[in-house]
Design a protein around this motif. Structure first.
Motif, PDB file in Angstrom:
ATOM      1  N   PRO A 132      42.988  17.994  -0.877  1.00 37.80           N
ATOM      2  CA  PRO A 132      44.167  18.990  -1.664  1.00 37.80           C
ATOM      3  C   PRO A 132      45.392  18.543  -1.971  1.00 37.80           C
ATOM      4  CG  PRO A 132      42.992  19.980   0.774  1.00 37.80           C
ATOM      5  CD  PRO A 132      42.746  18.656   0.454  1.00 37.80           C
ATOM      6  N   SER A 133      46.120  17.733  -1.390  1.00 41.52           N
ATOM      7  CA  SER A 133      47.168  17.194  -1.511  1.00 41.52           C
ATOM      8  C   SER A 133      46.953  16.433  -3.177  1.00 41.52           C
ATOM      9  CB  SER A 133      47.563  16.093  -0.517  1.00 41.52           C
ATOM     10  OG  SER A 133      46.872  15.338  -1.109  1.00 41.52           O
ATOM     11  N   SER A 134      46.086  15.856  -3.441  1.00 44.46           N
ATOM     12  CA  SER A 134      45.588  15.038  -4.700  1.00 44.46           C
ATOM     13  C   SER A 134      45.492  15.907  -5.988  1.00 44.46           C
ATOM     14  CB  SER A 134      44.823  13.560  -4.660  1.00 44.46           C
ATOM     15  OG  SER A 134      43.403  14.440  -4.521  1.00 44.46           O
ATOM     16  N   SER A 135      44.795  17.062  -5.673  1.00 37.40           N
ATOM     17  CA  SER A 135      44.603  18.185  -6.527  1.00 37.40           C
ATOM     18  C   SER A 135      45.659  18.842  -6.916  1.00 37.40           C
ATOM     19  CB  SER A 135      43.242  19.180  -6.225  1.00 37.40           C
ATOM     20  OG  SER A 135      42.196  18.407  -6.080  1.00 37.40           O
ATOM     21  N   SER A 136      46.773  18.927  -6.063  1.00 38.57           N
ATOM     22  CA  SER A 136      47.733  19.826  -6.367  1.00 38.57           C
ATOM     23  C   SER A 136      48.762  18.672  -7.591  1.00 38.57           C
ATOM     24  CB  SER A 136      48.760  20.080  -5.150  1.00 38.57           C
ATOM     25  OG  SER A 136      48.688  19.037  -4.167  1.00 38.57           O
ATOM     26  N   SER A 137      48.736  17.473  -6.414  1.00 41.30           N
ATOM     27  CA  SER A 137      49.654  15.917  -7.350  1.00 41.30           C
ATOM     28  C   SER A 137      49.241  16.444  -8.473  1.00 41.30           C
ATOM     29  CB  SER A 137      49.602  15.342  -6.651  1.00 41.30           C
ATOM     30  OG  SER A 137      48.886  14.163  -7.035  1.00 41.30           O
ATOM     31  N   LYS A 138      47.930  16.589  -9.299  1.00 39.75           N
ATOM     32  CA  LYS A 138      47.479  16.158 -10.554  1.00 39.75           C
ATOM     33  C   LYS A 138      47.714  17.122 -11.266  1.00 39.75           C
ATOM     34  CE  LYS A 138      43.658  12.668  -9.799  1.00 39.75           C
ATOM     35  NZ  LYS A 138      42.448  12.466  -9.295  1.00 39.75           N
ATOM     36  N   SER A 139      47.360  18.792 -10.264  1.00 37.34           N
ATOM     37  CA  SER A 139      47.430  19.777 -11.238  1.00 37.34           C
ATOM     38  C   SER A 139      49.675  19.982 -11.757  1.00 37.34           C
ATOM     39  CB  SER A 139      47.236  21.218 -10.415  1.00 37.34           C
ATOM     40  OG  SER A 139      48.059  21.046  -9.604  1.00 37.34           O
ATOM     41  N   SER A 140      50.814  19.522 -10.450  1.00 37.23           N
ATOM     42  CA  SER A 140      51.603  19.842 -10.992  1.00 37.23           C
ATOM     43  C   SER A 140      52.198  18.417 -11.698  1.00 37.23           C
ATOM     44  CB  SER A 140      52.295  19.485  -9.368  1.00 37.23           C
ATOM     45  OG  SER A 140      52.224  18.317  -9.187  1.00 37.23           O
ATOM     46  N   ALA A 141      51.646  17.681 -12.092  1.00 36.14           N
ATOM     47  CA  ALA A 141      51.467  16.359 -13.131  1.00 36.14           C
ATOM     48  C   ALA A 141      51.430  17.090 -14.287  1.00 36.14           C
ATOM     49  CB  ALA A 141      52.061  15.360 -12.852  1.00 36.14           C
ATOM     50  N   PHE A 142      50.479  17.672 -14.789  1.00 37.05           N
ATOM     51  CA  PHE A 142      49.932  18.371 -15.906  1.00 37.05           C
ATOM     52  C   PHE A 142      51.056  19.259 -16.446  1.00 37.05           C
ATOM     53  CE2 PHE A 142      47.151  21.158 -18.215  1.00 37.05           C
ATOM     54  CZ  PHE A 142      47.109  20.188 -19.344  1.00 37.05           C
ATOM     55  N   ASN A 143      50.799  20.448 -15.226  1.00 34.64           N
ATOM     56  CA  ASN A 143      52.390  21.556 -15.944  1.00 34.64           C
ATOM     57  C   ASN A 143      53.835  20.548 -15.735  1.00 34.64           C
ATOM     58  OD1 ASN A 143      50.047  22.812 -15.063  1.00 34.64           O
ATOM     59  ND2 ASN A 143      50.809  22.841 -12.945  1.00 34.64           N
ATOM     60  N   VAL A 144      54.020  20.113 -15.186  1.00 34.66           N
ATOM     61  CA  VAL A 144      55.120  19.580 -15.505  1.00 34.66           C
ATOM     62  C   VAL A 144      55.125  18.665 -17.472  1.00 34.66           C
ATOM     63  CG1 VAL A 144      56.950  17.564 -15.428  1.00 34.66           C
ATOM     64  CG2 VAL A 144      56.150  18.752 -13.893  1.00 34.66           C
ATOM     65  N   PHE A 145      54.310  17.725 -17.662  1.00 31.93           N
ATOM     66  CA  PHE A 145      53.732  17.514 -18.961  1.00 31.93           C
ATOM     67  C   PHE A 145      54.198  18.458 -19.979  1.00 31.93           C
ATOM     68  CE2 PHE A 145      50.615  15.880 -22.081  1.00 31.93           C
ATOM     69  CZ  PHE A 145      51.590  15.014 -22.557  1.00 31.93           C
ATOM     70  N   HIS A 146      52.972  19.349 -19.447  1.00 34.53           N
ATOM     71  CA  HIS A 146      52.691  20.210 -20.910  1.00 34.53           C
ATOM     72  C   HIS A 146      53.985  21.368 -21.066  1.00 34.53           C
ATOM     73  CE1 HIS A 146      50.513  23.652 -22.248  1.00 34.53           C
ATOM     74  NE2 HIS A 146      51.390  24.763 -21.707  1.00 34.53           N
ATOM     75  N   ARG A 147      54.608  21.663 -19.863  1.00 35.16           N
ATOM     76  CA  ARG A 147      55.836  22.214 -20.318  1.00 35.16           C
ATOM     77  C   ARG A 147      56.645  21.324 -21.071  1.00 35.16           C
ATOM     78  NH1 ARG A 147      57.875  24.723 -13.735  1.00 35.16           N
ATOM     79  NH2 ARG A 147      56.075  26.351 -14.001  1.00 35.16           N
ATOM     80  N   PHE A 148      56.448  20.218 -21.003  1.00 33.83           N
ATOM     81  CA  PHE A 148      57.738  19.060 -21.196  1.00 33.83           C
ATOM     82  C   PHE A 148      57.368  18.859 -22.944  1.00 33.83           C
ATOM     83  CE2 PHE A 148      58.814  14.492 -22.816  1.00 33.83           C
ATOM     84  CZ  PHE A 148      60.043  14.464 -23.189  1.00 33.83           C
ATOM     85  N   ALA A 149      56.034  18.868 -23.286  1.00 31.07           N
ATOM     86  CA  ALA A 149      55.594  18.867 -24.441  1.00 31.07           C
ATOM     87  C   ALA A 149      55.868  20.225 -25.110  1.00 31.07           C
ATOM     88  CB  ALA A 149      54.168  19.119 -24.828  1.00 31.07           C
ATOM     89  N   SER A 150      55.584  21.460 -24.220  1.00 30.81           N
ATOM     90  CA  SER A 150      55.922  22.210 -25.194  1.00 30.81           C
ATOM     91  C   SER A 150      56.967  22.610 -25.308  1.00 30.81           C
ATOM     92  CB  SER A 150      55.680  23.674 -24.152  1.00 30.81           C
ATOM     93  OG  SER A 150      54.220  23.804 -24.265  1.00 30.81           O
ATOM     94  N   TRP A 151      58.378  22.386 -24.307  1.00 33.29           N
ATOM     95  CA  TRP A 151      59.415  21.930 -25.517  1.00 33.29           C
ATOM     96  C   TRP A 151      60.246  21.497 -26.026  1.00 33.29           C
ATOM     97  CZ3 TRP A 151      63.106  18.266 -24.023  1.00 33.29           C
ATOM     98  CH2 TRP A 151      64.739  18.320 -24.489  1.00 33.29           C
ATOM     99  N   ARG A 152      59.185  19.851 -26.450  1.00 30.07           N
ATOM    100  CA  ARG A 152      59.655  19.140 -27.490  1.00 30.07           C
ATOM    101  C   ARG A 152      59.299  20.747 -28.514  1.00 30.07           C
ATOM    102  NH1 ARG A 152      57.754  12.937 -26.321  1.00 30.07           N
ATOM    103  NH2 ARG A 152      58.510  13.305 -29.056  1.00 30.07           N
ATOM    104  N   ASN A 153      58.212  20.951 -28.869  1.00 30.96           N
ATOM    105  CA  ASN A 153      57.981  22.001 -30.062  1.00 30.96           C
ATOM    106  C   ASN A 153      58.319  22.458 -30.593  1.00 30.96           C
ATOM    107  OD1 ASN A 153      55.417  19.369 -29.770  1.00 30.96           O
ATOM    108  ND2 ASN A 153      54.195  21.119 -28.984  1.00 30.96           N
ATOM    109  N   SER A 154      59.378  22.965 -29.944  1.00 27.91           N
ATOM    110  CA  SER A 154      59.997  24.057 -29.538  1.00 27.91           C
ATOM    111  C   SER A 154      61.051  23.646 -30.418  1.00 27.91           C
ATOM    112  CB  SER A 154      60.377  25.369 -28.417  1.00 27.91           C
ATOM    113  OG  SER A 154      60.780  24.835 -27.577  1.00 27.91           O
ATOM    114  N   LEU A 155      61.765  23.084 -29.479  1.00 30.47           N
ATOM    115  CA  LEU A 155      62.645  22.152 -30.721  1.00 30.47           C
ATOM    116  C   LEU A 155      62.708  22.238 -32.492  1.00 30.47           C
ATOM    117  CD1 LEU A 155      64.321  20.188 -27.811  1.00 30.47           C
ATOM    118  CD2 LEU A 155      64.607  21.828 -28.385  1.00 30.47           C
ATOM    119  N   GLY A 156      61.905  21.851 -32.746  1.00 30.19           N
ATOM    120  CA  GLY A 156      61.161  21.717 -34.278  1.00 30.19           C
ATOM    121  C   GLY A 156      61.741  20.270 -34.349  1.00 30.19           C
TER     122      GLY A 156
END
Length: 350
Positions: A20-44
């Motif tokens: 459970p710890s490895s799955s949660s760490s992977k999902s949290s890392a993916f969420n952080v990367f997705h949020r960062f990519a969405s933030w960069r796209n919003s800047l235009g």
């Protein structure tokens, strides 16, 4: 009846459930990367362009890459339009700085490939290849083969242009045996819609026991209307270059270039001012620098396939002058009758 144990091949392996710890760490890392990519796209943020074209507008306005003296003639023949296939005969003589020369060149280009090659009267061969893998990935290769020692060269590079950044890697005369050569890597990132910052790393290894590494820092500012651009480049050993380009109107561009050397054993600075006027059938460039040189170049187009060039330079401090004349003639691949047929409106069916 005796029961035999099952064969090893028939035994299903027991797979342990994911931690459970490895799955949660992977999902949290993916969420952080997705949020960062969405933030960069919003800047235009726009793509800042390549480091090679950092001063593209200034170089197209000033006379540094266009001035010549003596006499020159460029005769071109277009053999094909799609894909582009063109051959050129270039002649140059009477120059005070360059020996008389003849060069035969050929160009082939389509949507993904650009090929250019040439050979001069001394047998020196040069070639260039640009391969576009996609809209953002381009691989380039340049080579030169010369009979003179130390004049042969091979250069390999690759450009990748992201949404708001550009990466370039380059190798000059690389040796897979002892890793000698010159290696460069650059990264240019847009931080705002107007400002882009970058860094360029240079690693030289002329001999296996000699290495040198240096870094250059880049900056580019473009206004909202994109009618003026300012750049700065801080190089090793106290060298700095700053440029400014502005489009005053649809036909007038001005540019300024400042190069400063503040090395321990040398202190020098050169400032250059230039302007370019695009008229209906001609282009005029004028330039003035702090060394006392005044230069001008006029390209007069009498027809789409014929141009006449006149250049001149006066060095007031050295009391010297240079003058150059040239012609550029291009022969189309189609005959006048075929060109007239292409320009005629199509006949509608009855």
């Amino acid at each position: 009846m005796a029961a035999y144990p099952p064969s090893l091949s028939t035994v299903e392996p027991v797979v342990a459930p994911p931690s459970p710890s490895s799955s949660s760490s992977k999902s949290s890392a993916f969420n952080v990367f997705h949020r960062f990519a969405s933030w960069r796209n919003s800047l235009g943020l726009p793509n800042p362009g390549t480091v090679e074209n950092l001063q593209k507008e200034v170089k197209s306005t000033l006379l540094t890459n266009f001035f010549f003296d003596g006499a020159r003639a460029d005769l071109s023949k277009s053999l094909s339009v799609n894909p582009i296939f063109q051959v050129t005969h270039s002649f140059a003589l009477g120059s005070q700085t360059v020996a008389p020369s003849y060069n035969f060149g050929a160009v082939f280009a389509n949507n993904n490939v650009f090929l250019q090659g040439g050979v001069d009267h001394e047998g020196n061969v040069s070639g260039r290849l640009n391969q576009g893998w996609s809209a953002n990935n381009v691989t380039k290769a340049q080579c030169q083969l010369s009979s003179q020692v130390g004049h042969s060269m091979l250069q390999l590079e690759h450009d990748y242009q992201g949404q708001d950044y550009t990466v370039n890697i380059k190798a000059m005369n690389p040796s897979p045996v002892d890793a000698t050569g010159i290696y460069m890597a650059s990264y240019l990132q847009s931080f705002t819609k107007n400002l882009a910052l970058g860094v360029e790393m240079l690693h030289q290894r002329p001999q296996p026991e000699m290495t040198e590494t240096a870094a250059s820092y880049l900056a580019k500012y473009t206004n909202d209307d994109k009618n003026w651009i300012a750049t700065a480049q801080l190089q090793p050993a106290g060298m700095m270059q700053a440029t400014y380009w502005q489009k005053l109107s649809e036909k007038v561009d001005v540019a300024a270039d400042l190069q400063v050397i503040a090395a321990p054993g040398r202190r020098d600075a050169i400032a250059t001012l230039g302007a370019k006027y695009d008229l209906r059938m001609s282009t005029f460039r004028a330039q003035l620098d702090s060394t006392g040189k005044v230069s001008a170049l006029l390209e007069q187009r009498f027809a789409p396939s014929f141009s006449f060039l006149v250049s001149g330079e006066i060095d007031h401090f050295k009391n010297a002058a240079k003058v150059g004349v040239g012609v550029m003639i291009e022969s189309p691949s189609m005959t006048p009758e075929e060109m007239n047929m292409m320009q005629m409106p199509p006949t509608l069916p009855p």
